[in-house]
Scaffold this motif. Structure first.
Motif, PDB file in Angstrom:
ATOM      1  N   ASP A 114      28.871  44.006 -17.131  1.00 54.70           N
ATOM      2  CA  ASP A 114      27.706  44.496 -17.045  1.00 54.70           C
ATOM      3  C   ASP A 114      28.009  46.012 -16.570  1.00 54.70           C
ATOM      4  OD1 ASP A 114      28.654  44.740 -14.362  1.00 54.70           O
ATOM      5  OD2 ASP A 114      27.281  43.227 -13.557  1.00 54.70           O
ATOM      6  N   ASP A 115      26.895  46.723 -16.081  1.00 55.16           N
ATOM      7  CA  ASP A 115      27.059  48.030 -15.912  1.00 55.16           C
ATOM      8  C   ASP A 115      27.324  48.631 -14.450  1.00 55.16           C
ATOM      9  OD1 ASP A 115      25.907  48.425 -18.471  1.00 55.16           O
ATOM     10  OD2 ASP A 115      23.777  48.853 -17.803  1.00 55.16           O
ATOM     11  N   GLU A 116      27.798  47.464 -13.882  1.00 50.82           N
ATOM     12  CA  GLU A 116      28.113  47.742 -12.254  1.00 50.82           C
ATOM     13  C   GLU A 116      29.522  47.346 -12.318  1.00 50.82           C
ATOM     14  OE1 GLU A 116      25.451  45.968  -9.741  1.00 50.82           O
ATOM     15  OE2 GLU A 116      23.595  46.346 -10.843  1.00 50.82           O
ATOM     16  N   GLY A 117      30.323  47.366 -13.286  1.00 51.89           N
ATOM     17  CA  GLY A 117      31.800  47.302 -13.071  1.00 51.89           C
ATOM     18  C   GLY A 117      32.187  45.579 -12.963  1.00 51.89           C
ATOM     19  N   ARG A 118      31.496  44.742 -13.316  1.00 54.05           N
ATOM     20  CA  ARG A 118      31.620  43.232 -12.945  1.00 54.05           C
ATOM     21  C   ARG A 118      32.048  42.805 -14.695  1.00 54.05           C
ATOM     22  NH1 ARG A 118      27.113  42.813  -8.960  1.00 54.05           N
ATOM     23  NH2 ARG A 118      25.834  43.438 -10.732  1.00 54.05           N
ATOM     24  N   VAL A 119      32.975  42.040 -14.379  1.00 57.35           N
ATOM     25  CA  VAL A 119      33.566  41.399 -15.882  1.00 57.35           C
ATOM     26  C   VAL A 119      33.351  39.863 -15.649  1.00 57.35           C
ATOM     27  CG1 VAL A 119      35.258  41.458 -17.883  1.00 57.35           C
ATOM     28  CG2 VAL A 119      35.199  43.535 -16.509  1.00 57.35           C
ATOM     29  N   PHE A 120      32.603  39.291 -16.896  1.00 55.99           N
ATOM     30  CA  PHE A 120      32.635  37.777 -16.657  1.00 55.99           C
ATOM     31  C   PHE A 120      33.425  37.084 -17.667  1.00 55.99           C
ATOM     32  CE2 PHE A 120      28.608  40.031 -15.397  1.00 55.99           C
ATOM     33  CZ  PHE A 120      28.384  39.480 -14.308  1.00 55.99           C
ATOM     34  N   VAL A 121      34.297  36.252 -17.187  1.00 50.10           N
ATOM     35  CA  VAL A 121      35.130  35.289 -17.913  1.00 50.10           C
ATOM     36  C   VAL A 121      34.971  34.250 -18.162  1.00 50.10           C
ATOM     37  CG1 VAL A 121      37.709  35.148 -18.500  1.00 50.10           C
ATOM     38  CG2 VAL A 121      36.971  37.341 -17.852  1.00 50.10           C
ATOM     39  N   ALA A 122      34.694  33.492 -19.141  1.00 47.50           N
ATOM     40  CA  ALA A 122      34.509  32.038 -19.293  1.00 47.50           C
ATOM     41  C   ALA A 122      35.833  31.431 -19.629  1.00 47.50           C
ATOM     42  CB  ALA A 122      33.411  31.495 -20.402  1.00 47.50           C
ATOM     43  N   GLU A 123      36.437  30.325 -18.733  1.00 47.28           N
ATOM     44  CA  GLU A 123      37.517  29.347 -19.189  1.00 47.28           C
ATOM     45  C   GLU A 123      37.165  28.057 -19.264  1.00 47.28           C
ATOM     46  OE1 GLU A 123      40.736  31.286 -16.261  1.00 47.28           O
ATOM     47  OE2 GLU A 123      38.923  31.466 -15.433  1.00 47.28           O
ATOM     48  N   THR A 124      37.820  27.482 -20.309  1.00 52.53           N
ATOM     49  CA  THR A 124      37.446  26.311 -20.861  1.00 52.53           C
ATOM     50  C   THR A 124      38.177  25.317 -19.937  1.00 52.53           C
ATOM     51  OG1 THR A 124      39.127  25.904 -22.602  1.00 52.53           O
ATOM     52  CG2 THR A 124      36.919  26.781 -23.368  1.00 52.53           C
ATOM     53  N   GLU A 125      39.153  25.502 -19.660  1.00 55.84           N
ATOM     54  CA  GLU A 125      40.235  24.417 -18.885  1.00 55.84           C
ATOM     55  C   GLU A 125      39.550  24.064 -17.633  1.00 55.84           C
ATOM     56  OE1 GLU A 125      42.951  21.551 -18.245  1.00 55.84           O
ATOM     57  OE2 GLU A 125      42.672  22.896 -20.146  1.00 55.84           O
ATOM     58  N   PRO A 126      39.041  24.835 -16.566  1.00 57.11           N
ATOM     59  CA  PRO A 126      38.432  24.611 -15.317  1.00 57.11           C
ATOM     60  C   PRO A 126      36.708  24.426 -15.551  1.00 57.11           C
ATOM     61  CG  PRO A 126      38.930  26.779 -15.252  1.00 57.11           C
ATOM     62  CD  PRO A 126      39.519  26.352 -16.653  1.00 57.11           C
ATOM     63  N   GLY A 127      36.262  24.929 -16.867  1.00 53.16           N
ATOM     64  CA  GLY A 127      34.814  24.629 -17.044  1.00 53.16           C
ATOM     65  C   GLY A 127      34.041  25.672 -16.133  1.00 53.16           C
ATOM     66  N   ALA A 128      34.528  26.903 -15.961  1.00 53.94           N
ATOM     67  CA  ALA A 128      34.110  27.972 -15.142  1.00 53.94           C
ATOM     68  C   ALA A 128      33.877  29.583 -15.668  1.00 53.94           C
ATOM     69  CB  ALA A 128      35.010  28.068 -13.923  1.00 53.94           C
ATOM     70  N   VAL A 129      33.063  30.051 -15.248  1.00 49.86           N
ATOM     71  CA  VAL A 129      33.021  31.603 -15.414  1.00 49.86           C
ATOM     72  C   VAL A 129      33.497  32.540 -14.050  1.00 49.86           C
ATOM     73  CG1 VAL A 129      31.410  33.383 -16.076  1.00 49.86           C
ATOM     74  CG2 VAL A 129      31.267  31.393 -17.228  1.00 49.86           C
ATOM     75  N   ARG A 130      34.158  33.234 -14.343  1.00 51.33           N
ATOM     76  CA  ARG A 130      34.632  33.977 -13.379  1.00 51.33           C
ATOM     77  C   ARG A 130      34.511  35.194 -13.111  1.00 51.33           C
ATOM     78  NH1 ARG A 130      41.252  33.187 -11.596  1.00 51.33           N
ATOM     79  NH2 ARG A 130      41.564  32.888 -13.849  1.00 51.33           N
ATOM     80  N   ILE A 131      34.128  35.903 -12.082  1.00 48.82           N
ATOM     81  CA  ILE A 131      33.577  37.352 -12.082  1.00 48.82           C
ATOM     82  C   ILE A 131      34.714  38.202 -11.530  1.00 48.82           C
ATOM     83  CG2 ILE A 131      31.733  38.719 -11.312  1.00 48.82           C
ATOM     84  CD1 ILE A 131      30.132  36.341 -10.735  1.00 48.82           C
ATOM     85  N   PHE A 132      35.256  38.886 -12.343  1.00 51.81           N
ATOM     86  CA  PHE A 132      36.252  40.096 -12.120  1.00 51.81           C
ATOM     87  C   PHE A 132      35.554  41.356 -11.715  1.00 51.81           C
ATOM     88  CE2 PHE A 132      38.477  36.901 -14.429  1.00 51.81           C
ATOM     89  CZ  PHE A 132      39.773  36.717 -13.866  1.00 51.81           C
ATOM     90  N   ASP A 133      36.417  42.298 -11.138  1.00 51.00           N
ATOM     91  CA  ASP A 133      36.206  43.587 -10.934  1.00 51.00           C
ATOM     92  C   ASP A 133      36.811  44.145 -11.976  1.00 51.00           C
ATOM     93  OD1 ASP A 133      38.808  44.019  -9.828  1.00 51.00           O
ATOM     94  OD2 ASP A 133      38.208  44.114  -7.957  1.00 51.00           O
TER      95      ASP A 133
END
Length: 441
Positions: A114-133
């Motif tokens: 996004d425009d605020e420095g967040r990066v969203f990564v979807a991972e299949t093994e845990p079935g999750a989307v993590r938010i990174f800086d």
């Protein structure tokens, strides 16, 4: 036989077994069943285009992680490359240079920024989307409840103005909507073939009209919704029955500033371009492993400079195309020579004259800023480029440096040289020095 061919192509791609099985199931269903007449007519891509087809210029490829799958860009032009097989996300600057690699991820299959420095990564093994800086050291938070939030996340798209994050869940045949900080808002769709329902949603994008585009892979169409989840229209069919389908295994898609839709078809090894209303405009790429060719492409991204990036996992490359009027900052190759070109084996600190000649552009007006050798601290430059005997512009500079162990290759020293000009243009090359007792210092 057809199903076996599809399965081989998916497995060669190196995706997780869950995605391979789910995608294969959708393909078998799609190949074996004809769409209903209503569906074919509703999702027709016939008609008169409202915008011109893009003018496409092939630029180059980026040699990235082994099996690049998902791509994303941010407002600064960074490129994010996700490799599910390696468990890695690479972050590259607008010139294509590697900034960092986030490792130890659990099958990252989708990425968005996004425009605020967040990066969203979807991972299949845990079935999750993590938010990174952007540091990527650890996740800031998760979407929803974290692990187990998704049966099989397949795609992410961000609508910065509306402050919404959309995630396609192929396992639940739905699209889930969140706030950028992780709160669940609503779910769109569910399994089915009618308007507003999905059979393995595989790609997401938003356009300038505040519309959400969903690749409905199993139903061989693209569906369009408003941000409230109301179905608006669909496209992707040739307008007839049987073999008239345009899409075989549609995956990633993006929309440009004209709202043209660029959609990857992994089985046809190309990118199909659609008018905002649905008519087909053109295609980008062909099957193969050469420059500008694609081999089972999956993801794609469009940066603010109007460059289209397409991930080709089976070649380990990201192919780069310029669209219409584009800008193309990139690393310029240089020829580098040294005087002397032979150095004593025993000498740990070397002093040599370097001649650095950019090979790609007229450098007469460029102002050299810094020079790096073999990862050393930058050397501030005051020198100017001069014309050489061949009419090329060359920088001559006296440098002193200590080679690194990794620079030694047999009886040679191979020293990476990086020159940066004050306008930000990077120039890179390699100087090769022979080692021997005859070296002069």
């Amino acid at each position: 036989m057809r199903a076996k061919t599809i399965f081989w192509r998916i497995k060669k791609l190196g995706l997780t077994e869950a995605i391979a099985v789910a995608t294969l199931a959708s393909q078998v269903a799609m190949v074996g069943l004809f769409p209903t007449p209503g569906l074919a007519q509703t999702c027709s891509s016939r008609g008169t285009p409202t915008v011109p087809a893009p003018q496409v210029t092939y630029l180059r490829f980026l040699a990235v992680t082994a099996t690049p799958q998902a791509l994303a860009t941010d407002a600064s032009g960074r490129l994010f490359v996700a490799d599910a097989k390696a468990g890695v996300v690479e972050v590259r600057d607008r010139y294509g240079r590697l900034e960092t690699r986030w490792t130890g991820l659990q099958q990252p299959v989708a990425v968005a920024a996004d425009d605020e420095g967040r990066v969203f990564v979807a991972e299949t093994e845990p079935g999750a989307v993590r938010i990174f800086d952007l540091a990527g050291i650890r996740p800031v938070s998760y979407l929803g409840r974290g692990e187990g939030e998704f049966a099989l996340p397949t795609a992410i798209s961000v609508a910065p103005q509306a402050k919404l994050v959309f995630v396609a869940d192929g396992g639940e045949h739905a699209v889930k909507v969140y706030s950028p900080t992780g709160g669940w808002i609503k779910t769109i769709g569910g399994p089915g073939t009618t308007a507003g329902r999905f059979f393995f949603p595989a790609g997401l994008a938003v356009n300038t009209r505040n519309e959400l585009l969903v690749v409905d892979q199993g139903n061989a169409r693209v569906q369009v919704f408003d941000f409230d989840g109301n179905f608006l229209r669909c496209f992707g069919r040739a307008g007839g029955m049987g073999t008239s389908r345009l899409l075989v295994r549609a995956n990633g898609l993006v929309a440009d500033t004209l709202d043209r839709v660029f959609l990857v078809d992994s089985f046809q090894d190309l990118v199909r371009v659609f008018d905002p209303a649905g008519p087909t405009l053109s295609t980008v790429g062909t099957f193969g492993e050469g420059p500008g060719q694609l081999f089972t492409p999956v993801g794609l991204a469009l940066d603010p400079l109007n460059r289209l990036f397409v991930a080709s996992p089976n070649t380990g490359k990201v192919e780069v195309f310029g669209l219409d009027s584009f800008q193309d900052p990139h690393v310029v190759a240089a020829q580098v020579s040294a005087d002397p070109d032979t150095v004593p084996v025993s000498r740990r600190l070397l002093t040599v004259w370097l001649a650095i000649t950019p090979l790609e552009r007229d450098a007469r007006d460029l102002d050299p800023a810094t020079l790096r050798l073999s990862g050393t601290a930058p050397i501030v430059l005051n020198s100017k480029l001069e014309a050489n005997a061949q009419g090329l512009w060359t920088l001559r500079v006296l440098v002193q440096f200590a080679p690194k162990p990794q620079d030694v290759v047999g009886s040679e020293l191979r020293i990476p040289v990086s020159l940066e000009f004050r306008d930000g243009v990077p120039v890179e090359g390699m100087v090769i020095l022979k080692q021997g007792p005859g070296g002069k210092q």
